[in-house]
Design a protein around this motif. Structure first.
Motif, PDB file in Angstrom:
ATOM      1  N   LEU A   1      37.165  43.378  41.683  1.00 58.63           N
ATOM      2  CA  LEU A   1      37.623  43.816  40.368  1.00 58.63           C
ATOM      3  C   LEU A   1      39.016  43.224  40.184  1.00 58.63           C
ATOM      4  O   LEU A   1      39.837  43.259  41.105  1.00 58.63           O
ATOM      5  N   GLY A   2      39.256  42.662  39.013  1.00 57.23           N
ATOM      6  CA  GLY A   2      40.536  42.029  38.756  1.00 57.23           C
ATOM      7  C   GLY A   2      41.184  42.569  37.501  1.00 57.23           C
ATOM      8  O   GLY A   2      40.518  43.156  36.637  1.00 57.23           O
ATOM      9  N   ARG A   3      42.485  42.336  37.408  1.00 59.56           N
ATOM     10  CA  ARG A   3      43.272  42.760  36.254  1.00 59.56           C
ATOM     11  C   ARG A   3      44.048  41.557  35.743  1.00 59.56           C
ATOM     12  O   ARG A   3      44.646  40.821  36.534  1.00 59.56           O
ATOM     13  N   ILE A   4      44.046  41.355  34.430  1.00 57.29           N
ATOM     14  CA  ILE A   4      44.748  40.222  33.829  1.00 57.29           C
ATOM     15  C   ILE A   4      46.260  40.422  33.943  1.00 57.29           C
ATOM     16  O   ILE A   4      46.779  41.498  33.636  1.00 57.29           O
ATOM     17  N   VAL A   5      46.938  39.360  34.389  1.00 58.83           N
ATOM     18  CA  VAL A   5      48.397  39.390  34.467  1.00 58.83           C
ATOM     19  C   VAL A   5      49.029  38.271  33.640  1.00 58.83           C
ATOM     20  O   VAL A   5      50.252  38.177  33.565  1.00 58.83           O
ATOM     21  N   GLY A   6      48.207  37.418  33.017  1.00 58.78           N
ATOM     22  CA  GLY A   6      48.764  36.351  32.184  1.00 58.78           C
ATOM     23  C   GLY A   6      47.697  35.362  31.770  1.00 58.78           C
ATOM     24  O   GLY A   6      46.518  35.516  32.073  1.00 58.78           O
ATOM     25  N   GLY A   7      48.143  34.316  31.075  1.00 56.31           N
ATOM     26  CA  GLY A   7      47.243  33.253  30.664  1.00 56.31           C
ATOM     27  C   GLY A   7      46.630  33.488  29.293  1.00 56.31           C
ATOM     28  O   GLY A   7      46.867  34.513  28.648  1.00 56.31           O
ATOM     29  N   THR A   8      45.842  32.510  28.874  1.00 59.13           N
ATOM     30  CA  THR A   8      45.143  32.539  27.595  1.00 59.13           C
ATOM     31  C   THR A   8      43.720  32.051  27.815  1.00 59.13           C
ATOM     32  O   THR A   8      43.516  31.063  28.528  1.00 59.13           O
TER      33      THR A   8
ATOM     34  N   LEU B   1      26.986  43.797  37.483  1.00 58.87           N
ATOM     35  CA  LEU B   1      27.427  44.481  36.266  1.00 58.87           C
ATOM     36  C   LEU B   1      27.002  45.949  36.286  1.00 58.87           C
ATOM     37  O   LEU B   1      27.757  46.833  35.863  1.00 58.87           O
ATOM     38  N   ARG B   2      25.802  46.210  36.785  1.00 60.51           N
ATOM     39  CA  ARG B   2      25.326  47.596  36.892  1.00 60.51           C
ATOM     40  C   ARG B   2      26.185  48.379  37.893  1.00 60.51           C
ATOM     41  O   ARG B   2      26.577  49.517  37.633  1.00 60.51           O
ATOM     42  N   HIS B   3      26.496  47.764  39.030  1.00 61.75           N
ATOM     43  CA  HIS B   3      27.352  48.439  40.012  1.00 61.75           C
ATOM     44  C   HIS B   3      28.723  48.750  39.406  1.00 61.75           C
ATOM     45  O   HIS B   3      29.287  49.823  39.651  1.00 61.75           O
TER      46      HIS B   3
ATOM     47  N   GLN C   1      30.652  52.734  38.264  1.00 60.23           N
ATOM     48  CA  GLN C   1      31.964  53.144  38.790  1.00 60.23           C
ATOM     49  C   GLN C   1      31.838  53.651  40.225  1.00 60.23           C
ATOM     50  O   GLN C   1      32.313  54.744  40.557  1.00 60.23           O
ATOM     51  N   ARG C   2      31.221  52.831  41.041  1.00 60.38           N
ATOM     52  CA  ARG C   2      30.996  53.172  42.438  1.00 60.38           C
ATOM     53  C   ARG C   2      32.314  53.472  43.149  1.00 60.38           C
ATOM     54  O   ARG C   2      33.312  52.808  42.906  1.00 60.38           O
ATOM     55  N   THR C   3      32.270  54.451  44.039  1.00 64.33           N
ATOM     56  CA  THR C   3      33.489  54.799  44.787  1.00 64.33           C
ATOM     57  C   THR C   3      33.573  54.045  46.110  1.00 64.33           C
ATOM     58  O   THR C   3      34.629  54.018  46.734  1.00 64.33           O
ATOM     59  N   THR C   4      32.462  53.432  46.520  1.00 62.62           N
ATOM     60  CA  THR C   4      32.473  52.617  47.718  1.00 62.62           C
ATOM     61  C   THR C   4      31.839  51.269  47.384  1.00 62.62           C
ATOM     62  O   THR C   4      30.949  51.180  46.527  1.00 62.62           O
TER      63      THR C   4
END
Length: 157
Positions: free
Chosen positions: A106-113, A144-146, A150-153
């Motif tokens: 899982l990633g989070r955007i920190v910049g770019g276009t 995408l289903r996983h 919102q799986r915890t493991t």
């Protein structure tokens, strides 16, 4: 022209002759839409990602691949799962038949276009309600289903 063909649970699939570590990322926007690219080599919608280069970690690989394929810079925030199903092989035009080996973060955007690369024909955030109407390979649908669960493991398979 298709340069690769995915086989999944296909009794007529060619036998794998290689395995290459790779990774991908699920990155969402503030509306819950998932960053996806339409692959130039298959026409399917997929998560950004790719295979490792010598000298990098898998996390570095995924960050690099997301930047190359989408124009966005991300940071890794969690592990969704490890996907190594031998019933999923990818046949390439050069004769390589690769067994799936993918670690999805899982990633989070920190910049770019957002930008389209030579590996894709379109890059955009896709609403999960639209997934059923798009060509998406079953193994990507599993990831995408996983994510939606919102799986915890992490998934280990």
């Amino acid at each position: 022209m298709t340069r690769r063909r995915d086989h999944y649970r296909d009794p007529d699939a060619p036998s794998a002759n290689s395995i290459v570590p790779g990774g991908s990322a699920i990155v969402t926007d503030d509306r819950g839409r998932v960053l996806m690219q339409r692959r130039a080599d298959s026409g399917n919608w997929s998560l950004p990602g790719g295979t490792m280069d010598v000298g990098e970690t898998l996390q570095q690989c995924v960050i690099r691949e997301v930047r190359e394929e989408t124009g966005l810079d991300i940071e890794i925030v969690a592990l969704l799962g490890v996907y190594t199903d031998p019933d999923h092989v990818i046949a390439y035009a050069d004769g390589e038949v690769r067994q799936q080996f993918n670690v999805t973060y899982l990633g989070r955007i920190v910049g770019g276009t957002i930008a389209v690369s030579d590996e894709s024909t379109e890059v955009r955030f896709v609403d999960p309600a639209d997934f059923d109407h798009l060509p998406i390979h079953d193994t990507v649908r599993l990831r995408l289903r996983h994510h939606a669960e919102q799986r915890t493991t992490p998934y280990l398979g």
